[in-house]
Write an enzyme that holds these catalytic residues in place. Structure first.
Site, mmCIF file in Angstrom:
data_model
loop_
_atom_site.group_PDB
_atom_site.id
_atom_site.type_symbol
_atom_site.label_atom_id
_atom_site.label_comp_id
_atom_site.label_asym_id
_atom_site.label_seq_id
_atom_site.Cartn_x
_atom_site.Cartn_y
_atom_site.Cartn_z
ATOM 1 N N GLY A 30 8.597 1.765 -41.023
ATOM 2 C CA GLY A 30 7.748 1.795 -39.842
ATOM 3 C C GLY A 30 8.229 0.901 -38.718
ATOM 4 C CE1 TYR A 31 5.744 -3.237 -34.117
ATOM 5 C CE2 TYR A 31 7.992 -3.305 -33.320
ATOM 6 C CZ TYR A 31 6.665 -3.609 -33.165
ATOM 7 O OH TYR A 31 6.244 -4.268 -32.037
ATOM 8 C CD GLU A 34 14.883 6.700 -28.777
ATOM 9 O OE1 GLU A 34 15.700 7.539 -29.200
ATOM 10 O OE2 GLU A 34 13.765 7.012 -28.348
ATOM 11 N N GLY A 35 16.399 4.245 -33.282
ATOM 12 C CA GLY A 35 17.235 4.484 -34.466
ATOM 13 C C GLY A 35 16.524 5.406 -35.441
ATOM 14 C CG HIS A 36 13.007 4.022 -37.475
ATOM 15 N ND1 HIS A 36 12.497 2.912 -36.854
ATOM 16 C CD2 HIS A 36 13.387 3.624 -38.718
ATOM 17 C CE1 HIS A 36 12.553 1.878 -37.690
ATOM 18 N NE2 HIS A 36 13.101 2.277 -38.815
ATOM 19 C CE LYS A 149 20.460 -2.966 -37.900
ATOM 20 N NZ LYS A 149 19.355 -3.082 -38.822
ATOM 21 C CG ASP A 150 19.777 -0.620 -43.052
ATOM 22 O OD1 ASP A 150 19.480 -1.801 -43.193
ATOM 23 O OD2 ASP A 150 19.270 0.106 -42.170
ATOM 24 C CB SER A 186 11.511 -2.834 -37.560
ATOM 25 O OG SER A 186 11.678 -1.444 -37.730
ATOM 26 N NE ARG A 187 13.829 -8.204 -41.615
ATOM 27 C CZ ARG A 187 14.080 -7.310 -42.581
ATOM 28 N NH1 ARG A 187 14.923 -6.323 -42.369
ATOM 29 N NH2 ARG A 187 13.489 -7.420 -43.757
HETATM 30 P P1 AMP Z 1 13.884 0.745 -42.009
HETATM 31 O O1 AMP Z 1 12.579 1.161 -41.421
HETATM 32 O O2 AMP Z 1 14.487 -0.457 -41.348
HETATM 33 O O3 AMP Z 1 13.860 0.676 -43.508
HETATM 34 O O4 AMP Z 1 14.892 1.924 -41.651
HETATM 35 C C1 AMP Z 1 14.617 3.253 -42.011
HETATM 36 C C2 AMP Z 1 15.871 4.066 -41.811
HETATM 37 O O5 AMP Z 1 16.274 4.009 -40.448
HETATM 38 C C3 AMP Z 1 17.053 3.553 -42.644
HETATM 39 O O6 AMP Z 1 17.785 4.654 -43.158
HETATM 40 C C4 AMP Z 1 17.844 2.780 -41.625
HETATM 41 O O7 AMP Z 1 19.224 2.707 -41.931
HETATM 42 C C5 AMP Z 1 17.623 3.604 -40.379
HETATM 43 N N1 AMP Z 1 17.868 2.793 -39.185
HETATM 44 C C6 AMP Z 1 17.326 1.596 -38.894
HETATM 45 N N2 AMP Z 1 17.830 1.113 -37.741
HETATM 46 C C7 AMP Z 1 18.731 2.019 -37.307
HETATM 47 C C8 AMP Z 1 19.606 2.103 -36.170
HETATM 48 N N3 AMP Z 1 19.658 1.144 -35.265
HETATM 49 N N4 AMP Z 1 20.379 3.199 -36.057
HETATM 50 C C9 AMP Z 1 20.348 4.187 -36.984
HETATM 51 N N5 AMP Z 1 19.553 4.172 -38.066
HETATM 52 C C10 AMP Z 1 18.752 3.109 -38.225
#
Ligand code: AMP
Length: 278
Positions: A30-31, A34-36, A149-150, A186-187
Site C-alpha cells: 500500500g501507500y 507511480e511505481g506501484h 526496485k526490490d 512508500s518509505r
Molecule cells: P511494496 O508495496 O513496497 O511492497 O511494493 C509492491 C511492489 O511494487 C513490489 O513488487 C515492488 O518491487 C514494486 N515497487 C515498489 N517501488 C517501485 C518502484 N519505484 N518502481 C517499480 N516497482 C516498484
C-alpha cells in the site's frame, strides 16, 4: 471495484471465474505511488481481471524495524486502484486473516538471501516468501508482477515460484523514479525534506558506477569507488556488486552484475540498484 477483506471471500471470487479468464495480480503493502501504478497498468494489459493486494505484512519486519511507522492510506490507495482498473482490492484488515494459525508454516528460499538485504534483515525474505505464497494460493494468478526496485526479492520470488510449481508467470518491471532520480518508495513519505535531498546521493552514486562501467572499468572495487564518501551523510547498510543471477559477490564484472545499495537517510532505510551488462 470490489474491496475484499477476508481470505474466504477472495477464494469465493476466484472460484467464480471460468478457466479462460486470465487473472493478473499485483501484491503491495500500500501507500501506492507511480511505481506501484506502473505494475497495475501493465497487469491490466496482461489480464482479464486485475487483483491488487494491500497488506503490510508483519512477518517481513524485524523487531527493530519500521512496521509501526510504515505509511498507510487505504482510502487514497483505493481511489488510485480504481483509476487503474483494479477489479478486486484484497485488503485484509487483520493480519490474523492471513496467519489464522499464527506462524507455524514458513516458506524459505536459501542461498539467494545470503547477501544484500538478506544479510542485514534476517528473516525478511522468509516473511516475504511466506506471504506471497499464501497470496498466490488465494488469488491463483496467471501472472503476477513485481518491481526490480526490490531486485533480490524478485529473484527470490522467481525461485520460490519455480521450486513450488505455483503455476502462472512472474513478471519483473523496471524501477520508476522521481524526476530527480530518487527511486519511488512508500518509505520516501517518512523522509524529512533535508533527508530527501541527501538521499539523491543514492541515484547519483549508481549513475557514477554506471559511468565507470561504460568507460570500460570491470574491477568491482574500482567500480564501487568510495560509497561511504559518496553517500555521506547517509549511513550505508551495504553497497555491493553481486552476480545478477545467483546474487553472490563478484570481484570483476564478466557477466551481468547487480550493483545494489541500502542506506539510511534521517533514519529511513532506502534501497536502490542498477544492473551492469557487459
Ligand atoms: P511494496 O508495496 O513496497 O511492497 O511494493 C509492491 C511492489 O511494487 C513490489 O513488487 C515492488 O518491487 C514494486 N515497487 C515498489 N517501488 C517501485 C518502484 N519505484 N518502481 C517499480 N516497482 C516498484
Amino acid at each position: 471495484m470490489l474491496v475484499v477483506r477476508t481470505c474466504s471471500e477472495m477464494q469465493v471470487w476466484r472460484a467464480s471465474l471460468g478457466h479462460a479468464t486470465r487473472v493478473a495480480f499485483v501484491p503491495t503493502m500500500g501507500y501506492l505511488h507511480e511505481g506501484h501504478l506502473s505494475l497495475l497498468r501493465e497487469a491490466r494489459r496482461r489480464g482479464d481481471r486485475l487483483v491488487l493486494s494491500i497488506f503490510v505484512n508483519p512477518t517481513q519486519f524485524g523487531p527493530n524495524e519500521d512496521l509501526a511507522r510504515y505509511p498507510r492510506d487505504e482510502a487514497g490507495d483505493l481511489a488510485k486502484a480504481s483509476e487503474c482498473g483494479v477489479d478486486v482490492a484484497f485488503c485484509p484488515t487483520d493480519p490474523r486473516e492471513l496467519y489464522p494459525h499464527g506462524t507455524n508454516t514458513w516458506v524459505e528460499v536459501q542461498e539467494l538471501d545470503r547477501h544484500l538485504c538478506g544479510a542485514s534483515r534476517p528473516g525478511h525474505f522468509r516473511g516475504v516468501c511466506t506471504v506471497v505464497a499464501k497470496l498466490w494460493g488465494l488469488v491463483r494468478p496467471d501472472v503476477a508482477l513485481f518491481g526490480e526496485k526490490d531486485f533480490q526479492q524478485l529473484a527470490i520470488l522467481r525461485r520460490m515460484h519455480a521450486d513450488l510449481f505455483l503455476g502462472g508467470e512472474v513478471v519483473g518491471m523496471p524501477i520508476v523514479r522521481e524526476p530527480d532520480g530518487l527511486a519511488m518508495s512508500s518509505r520516501n513519505a517518512n523522509l524529512s525534506s533535508e533527508a530527501r535531498a541527501q538521499a539523491l546521493a543514492i541515484s547519483r552514486w549508481l549513475a557514477s558506477v554506471r559511468q565507470r562501467f561504460a568507460a570500460g572499468e570491470r574491477d568491482a572495487a574500482a567500480l564501487l569507488g568510495d560509497p561511504a564518501a559518496a553517500l555521506a551523510p547517509g549511513r550505508i547498510d551495504y553497497a555491493s556488486l553481486v552476480d545478477a543471477d545467483d546474487l553472490q559477490p563478484v570481484t570483476e564484472v564478466v557477466r551481468p552484475a547487480l550493483c545494489a545499495v541500502a542506506a539510511f537517510f534521517g533514519g529511513v532505510r532506502l534501497i536502490d540498484n542498477t544492473v551492469l551488462r557487459p
